[in-house]
Design an enzyme around this catalytic site. Sequence first.
Site, PDB file in Angstrom:
ATOM      1  NE  ARG A  26      43.593  34.033  43.032  1.00  8.32           N
ATOM      2  CZ  ARG A  26      43.661  34.755  41.915  1.00  8.32           C
ATOM      3  NH1 ARG A  26      44.560  34.473  41.008  1.00  8.32           N
ATOM      4  NH2 ARG A  26      42.812  35.723  41.712  1.00  8.32           N
ATOM      5  NE  ARG A  30      46.112  29.969  37.056  1.00  6.04           N
ATOM      6  CZ  ARG A  30      45.951  31.187  36.516  1.00  6.04           C
ATOM      7  NH1 ARG A  30      45.733  31.300  35.232  1.00  6.04           N
ATOM      8  NH2 ARG A  30      46.029  32.254  37.275  1.00  6.04           N
ATOM      9  NE  ARG A  39      41.629  26.576  35.605  1.00  7.55           N
ATOM     10  CZ  ARG A  39      41.525  26.746  34.301  1.00  7.55           C
ATOM     11  NH1 ARG A  39      41.707  25.726  33.476  1.00  7.55           N
ATOM     12  NH2 ARG A  39      41.222  27.932  33.820  1.00  7.55           N
ATOM     13  CG  ASP A  76      37.141  34.844  41.261  1.00  7.84           C
ATOM     14  OD1 ASP A  76      38.352  34.551  41.216  1.00  7.84           O
ATOM     15  OD2 ASP A  76      36.689  35.943  40.901  1.00  7.84           O
ATOM     16  CE1 TYR A 153      39.000  42.333  37.673  1.00 10.15           C
ATOM     17  CE2 TYR A 153      38.681  43.009  39.954  1.00 10.15           C
ATOM     18  CZ  TYR A 153      39.500  42.527  38.949  1.00 10.15           C
ATOM     19  OH  TYR A 153      40.818  42.249  39.207  1.00 10.15           O
TER      20      TYR A 153
HETATM   21  O1  CP3 Z   1      43.189  32.286  47.513  1.00  9.15           O
HETATM   22  C1  CP3 Z   1      42.638  31.207  47.195  1.00  9.15           C
HETATM   23  O2  CP3 Z   1      43.286  30.164  46.969  1.00  9.15           O
HETATM   24  C2  CP3 Z   1      41.130  31.153  47.194  1.00  9.15           C
HETATM   25  C3  CP3 Z   1      40.474  31.324  45.963  1.00  9.15           C
HETATM   26  C4  CP3 Z   1      40.510  32.684  45.288  1.00  9.15           C
HETATM   27  C5  CP3 Z   1      40.531  32.819  43.883  1.00  9.15           C
HETATM   28  N1  CP3 Z   1      40.383  34.138  43.583  1.00  9.15           N
HETATM   29  C6  CP3 Z   1      40.671  31.716  42.933  1.00  9.15           C
HETATM   30  C7  CP3 Z   1      41.082  32.001  41.565  1.00  9.15           C
HETATM   31  C8  CP3 Z   1      40.415  33.969  45.843  1.00  9.15           C
HETATM   32  C9  CP3 Z   1      40.428  34.403  47.288  1.00  9.15           C
HETATM   33  C10 CP3 Z   1      40.321  34.871  44.743  1.00  9.15           C
HETATM   34  C11 CP3 Z   1      40.154  36.322  44.912  1.00  9.15           C
HETATM   35  C12 CP3 Z   1      40.149  37.184  43.729  1.00  9.15           C
HETATM   36  N2  CP3 Z   1      39.643  36.928  42.496  1.00  9.15           N
HETATM   37  C13 CP3 Z   1      40.635  38.502  43.743  1.00  9.15           C
HETATM   38  C14 CP3 Z   1      41.185  39.225  44.940  1.00  9.15           C
HETATM   39  C15 CP3 Z   1      42.580  38.847  45.255  1.00  9.15           C
HETATM   40  C16 CP3 Z   1      43.600  39.315  44.262  1.00  9.15           C
HETATM   41  O3  CP3 Z   1      44.142  38.448  43.558  1.00  9.15           O
HETATM   42  O4  CP3 Z   1      43.840  40.529  44.208  1.00  9.15           O
HETATM   43  C17 CP3 Z   1      40.458  39.029  42.445  1.00  9.15           C
HETATM   44  C18 CP3 Z   1      40.847  40.411  41.987  1.00  9.15           C
HETATM   45  C19 CP3 Z   1      39.820  38.014  41.668  1.00  9.15           C
HETATM   46  C20 CP3 Z   1      39.376  38.117  40.257  1.00  9.15           C
HETATM   47  C21 CP3 Z   1      40.084  37.154  39.412  1.00  9.15           C
HETATM   48  N3  CP3 Z   1      39.905  35.798  39.439  1.00  9.15           N
HETATM   49  C22 CP3 Z   1      41.056  37.440  38.418  1.00  9.15           C
HETATM   50  C23 CP3 Z   1      41.552  38.830  38.075  1.00  9.15           C
HETATM   51  C24 CP3 Z   1      41.443  36.230  37.869  1.00  9.15           C
HETATM   52  C25 CP3 Z   1      42.354  36.014  36.697  1.00  9.15           C
HETATM   53  C26 CP3 Z   1      43.778  36.133  37.052  1.00  9.15           C
HETATM   54  C27 CP3 Z   1      44.405  34.774  37.132  1.00  9.15           C
HETATM   55  O5  CP3 Z   1      45.162  34.544  38.081  1.00  9.15           O
HETATM   56  O6  CP3 Z   1      44.132  33.978  36.230  1.00  9.15           O
HETATM   57  C28 CP3 Z   1      40.741  35.194  38.549  1.00  9.15           C
HETATM   58  C29 CP3 Z   1      40.879  33.751  38.330  1.00  9.15           C
HETATM   59  C30 CP3 Z   1      41.172  32.881  39.495  1.00  9.15           C
HETATM   60  N4  CP3 Z   1      40.622  33.013  40.742  1.00  9.15           N
HETATM   61  C31 CP3 Z   1      42.047  31.751  39.502  1.00  9.15           C
HETATM   62  C32 CP3 Z   1      41.981  31.192  40.792  1.00  9.15           C
HETATM   63  C33 CP3 Z   1      42.669  29.949  41.296  1.00  9.15           C
HETATM   64  C34 CP3 Z   1      42.809  31.216  38.312  1.00  9.15           C
HETATM   65  C35 CP3 Z   1      41.778  30.461  37.512  1.00  9.15           C
HETATM   66  C36 CP3 Z   1      42.298  29.285  36.751  1.00  9.15           C
HETATM   67  O7  CP3 Z   1      42.392  28.183  37.322  1.00  9.15           O
HETATM   68  O8  CP3 Z   1      42.522  29.486  35.558  1.00  9.15           O
END
Ligand code: CP3
Length: 346
Positions: A26, A30, A39, A76, A153
């Site tokens: 990540r 944010r 964003r 994602d 999911y």
């Molecule tokens: O790592 C990186 O920087 C690359 C991008 C990336 C994102 N999600 C961006 C993201 C990667 C590799 C993921 C993987 C992902 N997504 C996983 C596996 C890794 C882990 O965290 O266990 C999972 C389970 C998801 C599903 C997902 N996406 C969830 C549960 C959420 C909400 C939780 C949160 O942090 O808000 C997301 C949103 C998400 N994916 C964000 C980002 C940067 C936040 C979105 C925002 O900007 O509001």
Amino acid sequence: MKTEEKLLLRALRGETLPVPPIWMMRQAGRYLPEYKATRAEAGDFLSLCYNPDLATEVTLQPIRRYGFDAAILFADILLVPQALGADLWFVTGEGPRLSTIQTAKDFGKLGPAEDIHETLSPIYQTVKNLRESLPPEVPLIGFAGAPWTVATYMIAGRGTPDQGPALALMAENPALFEKLMDRITEATIHYLSRQVEAGAEVVKLFDSWAGSLEGLAYAKYCTRPTAKIVSRLRERWPDLPIIGFPRGATPDGYAAYAKHTGVDGLAIGGEMDTDWAVKNLQPEVCIQGNLDQALLVEGGPKLISETKRIVSAFSGGPHIFNLGHGITPDADPNNVQRMIDAVREG
Ligand code: CP3
């Protein structure tokens, strides 16, 4: 520059390096003001994922700010279900929501695995852009969710604390559960193949909920589908470096994953005992991890001592420095710099 000079690729090929390459799960997120600005420009998270120019920009932001040794594609894991035909949206402050798969009728609404590319073509464009704009020494990591995590999911329609709905479907309707797992597995192979064709140099599989699978279910639904994805990708790209992350698996589960899936790199969470991993996992694979991401919020001497402890523990074999899980929005960007300095100072 020759690819052998990219530190991350050298570590994944099994080299012990004097200073481990670093990136963070990540890393585009944010906690960075410039991420929040881009964003906002995109409007929402999914629009950002599907906008190749802006997704390229946010992928590059942490590389510019910190000089990480790898970039990870901004996208994602839930885009694959969406491309298969599930509805997907994000509720601010809560996380993802999807239409649920509970019955054969729900499953019947999904499209074939090979039809995902139209929806996902902006992601492939982002990969192409990144290969043109990344500094030559910085490799690009593509990724996908592992089938079990994606299935949790798709079945529940949201994140769940214990993956109860997916475990219930597995028990009550194993035939439907397996059909869904197979569809996701095939879609993942298609998706990652296109990422590699577009220029991803490493791929990572996120099995964030591997910890809720036990015994035979872990072998059937975590290691087996992962091994299948790895072997299918290797048929086309025998040397493709692959990182796996069976988050929360038991030590035995991790050891089985290292042995049976064919991954080159194994990401370990913060809960994994470092010395156990050095002894039992690092002889088989390159280890990635395992700093507690909460330390990037706290900072202070513990951040530095923990960083140095991990670097030193893994210094006798191939290692990629990373967190145990994704950096959180409340992390201090200055602490990220302090962590990087502590790794690179040795
Ligand atoms: O790592 C990186 O920087 C690359 C991008 C990336 C994102 N999600 C961006 C993201 C990667 C590799 C993921 C993987 C992902 N997504 C996983 C596996 C890794 C882990 O965290 O266990 C999972 C389970 C998801 C599903 C997902 N996406 C969830 C549960 C959420 C909400 C939780 C949160 O942090 O808000 C997301 C949103 C998400 N994916 C964000 C980002 C940067 C936040 C979105 C925002 O900007 O509001």
